[in-house]
Design a protein around this motif. Structure first.
Motif, PDB file in Angstrom:
ATOM      1  N   ARG A 217       0.911  -1.167  -0.056  1.00  0.00           N
ATOM      2  CA  ARG A 217      -0.096  -0.067   0.061  1.00  0.00           C
ATOM      3  C   ARG A 217       0.912   1.120  -0.053  1.00  0.00           C
ATOM      4  NH1 ARG A 217      -2.788  -0.682   5.436  1.00  0.00           N
ATOM      5  NH2 ARG A 217      -3.690   1.217   4.690  1.00  0.00           N
ATOM      6  N   THR A 218       1.221   1.799  -1.212  1.00  0.00           N
ATOM      7  CA  THR A 218       2.150   2.713  -1.361  1.00  0.00           C
ATOM      8  C   THR A 218       1.482   3.644  -2.434  1.00  0.00           C
ATOM      9  OG1 THR A 218       3.307   1.764  -3.231  1.00  0.00           O
ATOM     10  CG2 THR A 218       4.046   1.269  -0.769  1.00  0.00           C
ATOM     11  N   TYR A 219       2.224   5.061  -2.091  1.00  0.00           N
ATOM     12  CA  TYR A 219       1.575   6.126  -3.091  1.00  0.00           C
ATOM     13  C   TYR A 219       2.660   7.342  -3.195  1.00  0.00           C
ATOM     14  CZ  TYR A 219      -1.856   8.416  -5.948  1.00  0.00           C
ATOM     15  OH  TYR A 219      -2.573   9.258  -6.918  1.00  0.00           O
ATOM     16  N   GLU A 220       2.913   7.959  -4.353  1.00  0.00           N
ATOM     17  CA  GLU A 220       3.801   8.896  -4.368  1.00  0.00           C
ATOM     18  C   GLU A 220       3.418   9.998  -4.956  1.00  0.00           C
ATOM     19  OE1 GLU A 220       8.276   7.871  -5.279  1.00  0.00           O
ATOM     20  OE2 GLU A 220       7.737   8.908  -7.223  1.00  0.00           O
ATOM     21  N   VAL A 221       3.861  11.124  -4.642  1.00  0.00           N
ATOM     22  CA  VAL A 221       3.181  12.495  -5.039  1.00  0.00           C
ATOM     23  C   VAL A 221       4.472  13.460  -5.411  1.00  0.00           C
ATOM     24  CG1 VAL A 221       1.958  14.836  -4.733  1.00  0.00           C
ATOM     25  CG2 VAL A 221       1.187  12.578  -3.941  1.00  0.00           C
ATOM     26  N   VAL A 248       6.521  10.405  -0.441  1.00  0.00           N
ATOM     27  CA  VAL A 248       6.227   8.855  -0.493  1.00  0.00           C
ATOM     28  C   VAL A 248       5.696   8.582   0.661  1.00  0.00           C
ATOM     29  CG1 VAL A 248       7.531   6.637  -0.450  1.00  0.00           C
ATOM     30  CG2 VAL A 248       8.468   8.234  -1.618  1.00  0.00           C
ATOM     31  N   GLY A 249       4.405   7.869   0.442  1.00  0.00           N
ATOM     32  CA  GLY A 249       3.422   7.330   1.587  1.00  0.00           C
ATOM     33  C   GLY A 249       3.528   6.017   1.826  1.00  0.00           C
ATOM     34  N   ARG A 250       3.368   5.435   2.760  1.00  0.00           N
ATOM     35  CA  ARG A 250       3.145   3.813   2.813  1.00  0.00           C
ATOM     36  C   ARG A 250       2.004   3.713   4.057  1.00  0.00           C
ATOM     37  NH1 ARG A 250       7.819   0.635   6.168  1.00  0.00           N
ATOM     38  NH2 ARG A 250       6.114  -0.671   5.983  1.00  0.00           N
ATOM     39  N   GLU A 251       1.159   2.619   3.689  1.00  0.00           N
ATOM     40  CA  GLU A 251      -0.146   2.244   4.512  1.00  0.00           C
ATOM     41  C   GLU A 251      -1.027   3.704   4.665  1.00  0.00           C
ATOM     42  OE1 GLU A 251       3.136  -0.196   4.859  1.00  0.00           O
ATOM     43  OE2 GLU A 251       2.943   1.238   6.210  1.00  0.00           O
ATOM     44  N   ALA A 252      -1.387   3.963   5.871  1.00  0.00           N
ATOM     45  CA  ALA A 252      -2.145   5.050   5.946  1.00  0.00           C
ATOM     46  C   ALA A 252      -1.487   6.284   5.480  1.00  0.00           C
ATOM     47  CB  ALA A 252      -2.354   5.274   7.665  1.00  0.00           C
ATOM     48  N   GLY A 253      -0.457   6.584   5.387  1.00  0.00           N
ATOM     49  CA  GLY A 253       0.304   7.589   4.643  1.00  0.00           C
ATOM     50  C   GLY A 253      -0.165   7.748   3.246  1.00  0.00           C
ATOM     51  N   ALA A 254       0.075   6.564   2.477  1.00  0.00           N
ATOM     52  CA  ALA A 254      -0.363   6.498   1.101  1.00  0.00           C
ATOM     53  C   ALA A 254      -1.918   6.904   1.051  1.00  0.00           C
ATOM     54  CB  ALA A 254      -0.161   5.204   0.802  1.00  0.00           C
ATOM     55  N   GLN A 255      -2.715   6.488   1.906  1.00  0.00           N
ATOM     56  CA  GLN A 255      -4.158   6.863   1.703  1.00  0.00           C
ATOM     57  C   GLN A 255      -4.358   8.264   1.957  1.00  0.00           C
ATOM     58  OE1 GLN A 255      -5.342   3.831   0.624  1.00  0.00           O
ATOM     59  NE2 GLN A 255      -7.253   4.857   1.240  1.00  0.00           N
ATOM     60  N   ARG A 256      -3.412   9.054   2.730  1.00  0.00           N
ATOM     61  CA  ARG A 256      -3.481  10.506   2.791  1.00  0.00           C
ATOM     62  C   ARG A 256      -3.042  11.077   1.502  1.00  0.00           C
ATOM     63  NH1 ARG A 256      -1.894   9.088   8.071  1.00  0.00           N
ATOM     64  NH2 ARG A 256       0.274   9.785   7.697  1.00  0.00           N
ATOM     65  N   LEU A 257      -2.190  10.543   0.795  1.00  0.00           N
ATOM     66  CA  LEU A 257      -1.255  11.365  -0.250  1.00  0.00           C
ATOM     67  C   LEU A 257      -2.560  11.090  -1.694  1.00  0.00           C
ATOM     68  CD1 LEU A 257       2.313  10.302  -0.256  1.00  0.00           C
ATOM     69  CD2 LEU A 257       1.126  12.448   0.468  1.00  0.00           C
ATOM     70  N   LYS A 258      -3.190   9.873  -1.566  1.00  0.00           N
ATOM     71  CA  LYS A 258      -4.140   9.669  -2.577  1.00  0.00           C
ATOM     72  C   LYS A 258      -5.141  10.527  -2.711  1.00  0.00           C
ATOM     73  CE  LYS A 258      -3.574   4.577  -2.973  1.00  0.00           C
ATOM     74  NZ  LYS A 258      -4.342   3.210  -2.766  1.00  0.00           N
ATOM     75  N   ARG A 259      -5.486  11.616  -1.721  1.00  0.00           N
ATOM     76  CA  ARG A 259      -6.420  12.590  -1.719  1.00  0.00           C
ATOM     77  C   ARG A 259      -6.010  13.897  -2.462  1.00  0.00           C
ATOM     78  NH1 ARG A 259      -6.740  11.961   4.360  1.00  0.00           N
ATOM     79  NH2 ARG A 259      -7.901   9.940   4.562  1.00  0.00           N
ATOM     80  N   LEU A 260      -4.485  14.019  -3.033  1.00  0.00           N
ATOM     81  CA  LEU A 260      -3.975  14.797  -3.639  1.00  0.00           C
ATOM     82  C   LEU A 260      -4.310  15.042  -5.047  1.00  0.00           C
ATOM     83  CD1 LEU A 260      -0.861  15.456  -1.771  1.00  0.00           C
ATOM     84  CD2 LEU A 260      -2.876  16.426  -1.196  1.00  0.00           C
ATOM     85  N   VAL A 261      -4.709  16.157  -5.883  1.00  0.00           N
ATOM     86  CA  VAL A 261      -4.878  16.121  -7.054  1.00  0.00           C
ATOM     87  C   VAL A 261      -3.599  17.290  -7.735  1.00  0.00           C
ATOM     88  CG1 VAL A 261      -7.186  15.354  -6.886  1.00  0.00           C
ATOM     89  CG2 VAL A 261      -6.601  17.921  -6.951  1.00  0.00           C
ATOM     90  N   LYS A 262      -3.484  16.957  -8.981  1.00  0.00           N
ATOM     91  CA  LYS A 262      -2.607  17.850  -9.786  1.00  0.00           C
ATOM     92  C   LYS A 262      -3.092  19.453  -9.645  1.00  0.00           C
ATOM     93  CE  LYS A 262      -1.231  14.346 -13.267  1.00  0.00           C
ATOM     94  NZ  LYS A 262      -0.946  14.075 -14.642  1.00  0.00           N
ATOM     95  N   GLY A 263      -2.073  19.952  -9.463  1.00  0.00           N
ATOM     96  CA  GLY A 263      -2.271  21.537  -9.258  1.00  0.00           C
ATOM     97  C   GLY A 263      -2.419  21.856  -7.918  1.00  0.00           C
ATOM     98  N   GLN A 264      -2.866  21.068  -6.851  1.00  0.00           N
ATOM     99  CA  GLN A 264      -3.154  21.317  -5.597  1.00  0.00           C
ATOM    100  C   GLN A 264      -1.900  21.860  -4.900  1.00  0.00           C
ATOM    101  OE1 GLN A 264      -5.183  18.231  -3.604  1.00  0.00           O
ATOM    102  NE2 GLN A 264      -5.452  19.306  -1.544  1.00  0.00           N
TER     103      GLN A 264
END
Length: 395
Positions: A217-221, A248-264
C-alpha cells in the motif's frame, strides 16, 4: 591541552594518559592536526590503532561532513577527502549496505542516522528497528549524532525530525526526510539531496523488523514549486530536480496522499531539533560510548571487531578520530567497551562509535602531498565505499 613540538613531531606524553608511552609519537599533518599509530593490548589479542588529533582552538582548522553529493550514494573515504580538499578524515555512519532480505529491491547506500552538511539538513534518522549495524547499547537510538556546533565546539547530541506537509491550511507530520526506511503509516519527503536511487526501499520493513516484506500500500506525489505535478501508485527513481519534493507514503500515509490532485498547493517544511539546543555546521550518526569520561551501562564487553570512533576532549575543542587496523595480524580488534577506554586514555571525555569492520578507514595527507593516503589497512583488503565520513579541513 599543551602540545610539545620538536622536529615536526609531537610528544605523546603531551596527551594525558596516552598509551602506550613507549610508542607515543605524533606526526604533524597540518597546523592543529596530528597523526599517531600504536598497538593496543586487548582481550582478543593485540589491536593496532590509528588516531588523528584535531585542535579546534586553532581557527584555521575545522571538521565537516564528507559525502558523495547525494544521500543515496557511496564512495571511498580517500576519494571523498580529496574531492573536498580535506587534509584527513575517517569513515562515518552505518548505512544500508545490502538488501538480500528484499529481492529486487535496490540497496540505497544511505546512512542510518541524521546528517547535516555545511549547516544544511540532508536527512533524518531511520526507525531504530530498520538500522544496519550492531545492536545499540541500552538507552540509545538512531537519532544520536556527533557534530560540531556553530559555536565551534564538538559535542554529542540527539537530532529529531521536525517536519510537515501542509494542505489547505492543515499541517500533517512527515515521518522522514531522505531516509532509506520510513515508519509504518507515514509520509516521507525526498529532495534533490537524495540522488537517483529508487525510493522503494523506504516502504520495506516495519517498525519492529527490518526484514519484513515491503508494503503493498504505497503512493507517491511529486510537488514542484509548491504544487502537485504528478502522482504514482508506487515509489519511483531518478534524480529529483532542485525545487522539487517527492512525497512517498506507505499504508495510512499512502491513503492521505491519494487525496491530492494535480495542481493542488502543498507546502513542505522540515528541520532537525537538537536535544541540546545547538545549531550544527555538521553532524553525523552513530551511537555514544563515553559520556562525562564514563562508559554507559550495558556497553558490550564480549564482541571484538575492527572499529571507528570519535573522542571529544577539552570541552569540545579537541577531537580524536580513531580507526583500528584491519590487517590480518590485528583483525580481531576491540570490544566497544575497549574502544571507549582507548578514547578515554587519549584524553576524551565523550566518545561516539561509527561504522566499523570493512568500512573502517582513516586517511591523511603525507608531508608535502596534496592528496591523502590510507593509513590503516581496511579489513576488506581495499577501501569500502561508504555513505559518509568526517573530514578535517584547514585554511
Amino acid at each position: 591541552m599543551t602540545l610539545l613540538v620538536a622536529l615536526g613531531t609531537v610528544a605523546g606524553a603531551a596527551l594525558a594518559g596516552a598509551a602506550p608511552a613507549d610508542a607515543a609519537t605524533w606526526t604533524t599533518v597540518a597546523a592543529g592536526v596530528a597523526y599517531r599509530q600504536y598497538d593496543l593490548p586487548a582481550a582478543a589479542g593485540t589491536a593496532h590503532a590509528h588516531v588523528l588529533s584535531v585542535d579546534l582552538t586553532n581557527t584555521h582548522v575545522r571538521l565537516g561532513l564528507l559525502y558523495p553529493g547525494a544521500v543515496a550514494s557511496r564512495a571511498a573515504v580517500s576519494s571523498l577527502a580529496d574531492s573536498r580538499n580535506a587534509v584527513a578524515g575517517i569513515n562515518g555512519d552505518f548505512f544500508n549496505i545490502s538488501e538480500t532480505q528484499h529481492p529486487g529491491v535496490e540497496a540505497t547506500g544511505a546512512s542510518v542516522g541524521p546528517a547535516i552538511a555545511n549547516g544544511r539538513v540532508l536527512k533524518g534518522a531511520v526507525p531504530d528497528a530498520q538500522r544496519f549495524g550492531p545492536a545499540l547499547p541500552p538507552g540509545t537510538d538512531t537519532r544520536a549524532v556527533v557534530g560540531v556546533g556553530t559555536d565551534g565546539r564538538a559535542r554529542l547530541d540527539s537530532l529529531s525530525l521536525d517536519g510537515s506537509y501542509s494542505i489547505r491550511g492543515r499541517r500533517l507530520p512527515l515521518g522522514g526526510v531522505n531516509q532509506y526506511a520510513l515508519p509504518e503509516n507515514s509520509v516521507g519527503a525526498y529532495t534533490s539531496d537524495w540522488g537517483g536511487v529508487s525510493r522503494k526501499r523506504a516502504t520495506c520493513g516495519t517498525d519492529t523488523e527490518r526484514a519484513a516484506a515491503c508494503s503493498t500500500r504505497t503512493y507517491e506525489v511529486t510537488v514542484r514549486k509548491g504544487r502537485v505535478v504528478s502522482t504514482s501508485a508506487a515509489p519511483g527513481s531518478g534524480t529529483i530536480a532542485a525545487g522539487t519534493t517527492v512525497l512517498v507514503g506507505r499504508e495510512a500515509g499512502a491513503q492521505r496522499l491519494k487525496r491530492l490532485v494535480k495542481g493542488q498547493a502543498v507546502a513542505v517544511r522540515y528541520g532537525l531539533t537538537s536535544a541540546a539546543g545547538s545549531a550544527y555546521g555538521f553532524a553525523v550518526g552513530g551511537y555514544p560510548i563515553l559520556s562525562g569520561a564514563k562508559a554507559p551501562a550495558g556497553l558490550d564487553t564480549s564482541v571484538s571487531a575492527v572499529r571507528t570512533a570519535v573522542g571529544i576532549g577539552n570541552g569540545g575543542k579537541r577531537v580524536f578520530l580513531f580507526a583500528l587496523d584491519g590487517a590480518t595480524a590485528y583483525r580481531r580488534g576491540l570490544t566497544i567497551a575497549e574502544v571507549a577506554a582507548a578514547l578515554k586514555s587519549l584524553g576524551a571525555t565523550e566518545g561516539f562509535s561509527l561504522d566499523g569492520g570493512g568500512s573502517s578507514t582513516l586517511v591523511a595527507r603525507p608531508a608535502g602531498s596534496a592528496r591523502v593516503t590510507v593509513r590503516n589497512h581496511p579489513s576488506d583488503g581495499y577501501e569500502r565505499p561508504v555513505a559518509n565520513g568526517i573530514g578535517v579541513f584547514t585554511e
